[in-house]
Write an enzyme that holds these catalytic residues in place. Structure first.
Site, mmCIF file in Angstrom:
data_model
loop_
_atom_site.group_PDB
_atom_site.id
_atom_site.type_symbol
_atom_site.label_atom_id
_atom_site.label_comp_id
_atom_site.label_asym_id
_atom_site.label_seq_id
_atom_site.Cartn_x
_atom_site.Cartn_y
_atom_site.Cartn_z
ATOM 1 N N SER A 191 124.980 86.286 -37.923
ATOM 2 C CA SER A 191 124.840 86.682 -36.527
ATOM 3 C C SER A 191 126.086 86.299 -35.724
ATOM 4 C CB SER A 191 123.604 85.996 -35.935
ATOM 5 O OG SER A 191 123.451 86.347 -34.588
ATOM 6 N N ASP B 292 121.297 96.392 -42.581
ATOM 7 C CA ASP B 292 120.819 95.030 -42.846
ATOM 8 C C ASP B 292 120.636 94.648 -44.309
ATOM 9 O OD1 ASP B 292 120.191 92.546 -41.736
ATOM 10 O OD2 ASP B 292 118.053 92.965 -41.674
ATOM 11 N N ARG C 20 111.821 83.985 -36.725
ATOM 12 C CA ARG C 20 111.295 83.565 -38.018
ATOM 13 C C ARG C 20 110.930 82.085 -38.000
ATOM 14 N NH1 ARG C 20 114.169 82.844 -41.734
ATOM 15 N NH2 ARG C 20 116.218 82.975 -40.741
ATOM 16 N N LYS D 240 111.315 90.808 -43.300
ATOM 17 C CA LYS D 240 112.027 89.848 -44.152
ATOM 18 C C LYS D 240 111.221 89.510 -45.407
ATOM 19 C CE LYS D 240 115.622 89.409 -41.472
ATOM 20 N NZ LYS D 240 116.894 90.062 -41.845
ATOM 21 N N ARG E 145 114.353 91.795 -29.444
ATOM 22 C CA ARG E 145 114.566 92.741 -30.555
ATOM 23 C C ARG E 145 113.979 94.117 -30.245
ATOM 24 N NH1 ARG E 145 117.522 91.274 -35.342
ATOM 25 N NH2 ARG E 145 117.607 89.004 -35.407
ATOM 26 N N HIS F 38 122.373 91.154 -48.337
ATOM 27 C CA HIS F 38 122.081 91.126 -46.901
ATOM 28 C C HIS F 38 123.360 91.565 -46.198
ATOM 29 C CE1 HIS F 38 121.056 88.739 -43.041
ATOM 30 N NE2 HIS F 38 120.443 89.903 -43.028
ATOM 31 N N LYS G 153 129.066 92.264 -37.529
ATOM 32 C CA LYS G 153 128.634 93.136 -38.642
ATOM 33 C C LYS G 153 128.131 94.489 -38.135
ATOM 34 C CE LYS G 153 124.981 91.639 -40.879
ATOM 35 N NZ LYS G 153 123.745 92.434 -40.978
ATOM 36 N N THR G 154 127.251 94.461 -37.137
ATOM 37 C CA THR G 154 126.691 95.709 -36.608
ATOM 38 C C THR G 154 127.774 96.521 -35.917
ATOM 39 O OG1 THR G 154 124.537 94.667 -36.318
ATOM 40 C CG2 THR G 154 124.942 96.679 -35.078
#
Length: 529
Positions: free
Chosen positions: A234, A253, A54, A196, A318, A215, A238-239
């Site tokens: 990050s 997400d 980004r 996003k 990604r 988020h 979380k994942t």
């Protein structure tokens, strides 16, 4: 030739217009156009050039009368005039004339009560494949009755802005006009900007409909439908922690919390690939197949095998794929009212309790703070961990004042009696710089399980005076001594010094960012001695 109304945006005389092609057709088109190549798994692989992530300095919101007082203007939400926005939009439309146009008409928001229709107009077939897989895909009947979209996005990475002429910061621009329901992305081929921008739109409009945009990832018990949400920046896990094989994954997400429950904004996942290994993250590893779009992962040109450890293009490698590539996905992506909210942090200072229970006010404090920390940098002399504070665990995508979202969270915690826990997946018994190790994943999983199944409801808690939270004295599957952050340090004076140092960072960040926050929220935060 059907043009689906793109001439309204000034896109005249296109070479061809394709709407909602299948992943196979889009993959064929991308290969025909030289946009990428196939891997040995069948995934489409592209490189995104100069922009591999980004570009926050190039993101703008049109400062119009109808939204001016809603937006938290500043370094994150930069204003641009309607005139400049329209001028760039006109140039992008002119650039797209005579070209192949790829349209995807899809949905954001799995709950039909709150679904928004997004039309994405792409220059690149590969990016159209990406957003086809990342948004919620309409059935044939839904597509036939689609009508006019709620929001339209023009995406033209091949058009480069002239900063001096166009009044932007670089050749790239990511611009949202909330009043005109139009988004323009140009100059950057990084597909995350598309996703996003959908989030940034939903995170504004959902608040008007009594939906808290979050988020976060979310999962639920397949039998009881008891639902949990996981916030975390990050590197916090979380994942990993939300991908529980014993629970259904609602999404990884972005979600909304409505009066009816939690729902996924997306129909896909956008996962990091750096250092990806099958044994660690099998679901992601096996999702990299035909229909997926892989960005900036280095691939052997002969064998077409990936080298996930190669970060020569970027560390932000990604893959985008539909959520149904995950075996335990909940489709449609809807769950119940969250029973538990988990805030994840990876504390490299090694001083936060491994798990602590938060009051409503403390939950609001940590929600707006969005803390984690990173390892010391590679520069010589930098030995201290680096704190990161990202408002609402997703600052770049939250356009409104943080107090709007914090109040919505507090109201929902009150209304539903939802419990909130702060889980430290970082270092224990010392700081990362001292050579201490991270908390064992099996222990963290056991703590999360205890939070979800109510095991902590009848366990004694102690108060941590510096961090102003309560932590349990026992947890099934975890040695008692692993729950006491201070007790794990051999040098208690060193712990106290480090804990107070971090608490002071919390205080300074909060005072600087949120000078007008209610006193009861300020008082619920850490207190350096």
């Amino acid at each position: 030739m059907e043009t689906y109304g793109i001439e309204k945006f000034g896109i005249l005389a296109p070479k061809a217009v394709y709407r909602n092609l299948t992943p196979a057709q889009l993959t064929e088109a991308a290969l025909r156009r030289g946009e990428g190549s196939l891997s040995n798994t069948g995934a489409l692989v592209v490189t995104t050039g100069k922009y591999t992530g980004r570009s926050p300095n190039d993101k703008f919101i049109v400062d119009s009368e109808g939204v001016h007082n809603d937006i938290a203007w500043g370094k994150v939400n930069r204003p641009i005039s309607r005139e400049k926005f329209d001028a760039i939009k006109g140039k992008v439309a002119a650039y797209l004339q005579g070209r192949e146009i790829f349209i995807f008409d899809g949905f954001a928001g799995a709950d039909p009560k709150y679904t928004k229709k997004f039309r994405i107009i792409n220059e690149l077939a590969s990016q159209n494949l990406f957003i086809h897989q990342l948004l919620i895909r309409p059935t044939a009947e839904e597509l036939a009755n689609y009508g006019e979209p709620d929001y339209t996005m023009l995406v033209a990475p091949g058009f480069k802005c002239d900063p001096e002429v166009d009044g932007v910061n670089s050749e790239a621009a990511i611009m949202i006009d909330y009043e005109a329901h139009t988004i323009v992305i140009c100059g950057s081929q990084y597909s995350g900007e598309i996703k996003k921008s959908v989030f940034s739109t939903m995170n504004y409009v959902m608040t008007k409909e009594n939906v808290l945009p979050m988020h976060c990832s979310a999962n639920m018990d397949p039998v009881t439908h008891e639902t949990a949400v996981f916030f975390g920046l990050s590197g916090t896990g979380k994942t990993t922690l939300s991908a529980d094989p014993g629970r259904k994954l609602i999404g990884d997400d972005e979600h909304g919390w409505s009066p009816d429950g939690v729902f996924n904004f997306e129909g896909g996942c956008y996962a990091k690939c750096i250092n990806l290994k099958e044994e660690n993250e099998p679901e992601i590893y096996h999702a990299i197949k035909f229909g997926s779009l892989v960005e900036n992962v280095v691939m052997d040109p002969e064998t077409r095998e990936f080298n996930f450890d190669d970060d020569s293009l970027t560390e932000n490698t990604r893959v985008g794929y539909p959520v149904d590539y995950i075996s335990n996905a909940q489709i449609p992506g809807e769950g119940g009212i969250p029973k538990v909210v988990i805030f994840l942090t990876a504390d490299a200072f090694g001083v936060l309790p491994p798990i602590s229970r938060l009051s409503k006010e403390a939950a609001m404090y940590h929600f707006v703070t969005g803390f984690t920390s990173k390892l010391a940098g590679t520069e010589r002399g930098v030995t201290e961990p680096q704190p990161t504070f990202s408002t609402l665990f997703g600052e770049p995508f939250m356009p409104m004042d943080p107090q709007v979202y914090a109040k919505m969270l507090g109201d929902k915690l009150d209304q539903y009696g939802t419990k909130v826990y702060l889980v430290n997946t970082g270092w224990a018994g010392g700081s990362a710089a001292s050579g201490a190790k991270r908390m064992k994943l099996s222990y963290t999983r056991a703590m999360v399980t205890a939070a979800l199944n109510g095991s902590f409801d009848n366990i004694e808690f102690k108060h941590h005076d510096v961090f102003n939270v309560d932590y349990p004295t026992s947890c099934p599957g975890v040695p008692d001594e692993k729950l006491d952050a201070r007790g794990m340090w051999e040098d208690k004076a060193a712990y106290d010094e480090q804990a107070n140092k971090l608490a002071k960072m919390f205080e300074d960040n909060f005072a600087k960012k949120y000078p007008n926050m209610a006193a009861e929220i300020v008082n619920a935060g850490p207190k350096a001695k």
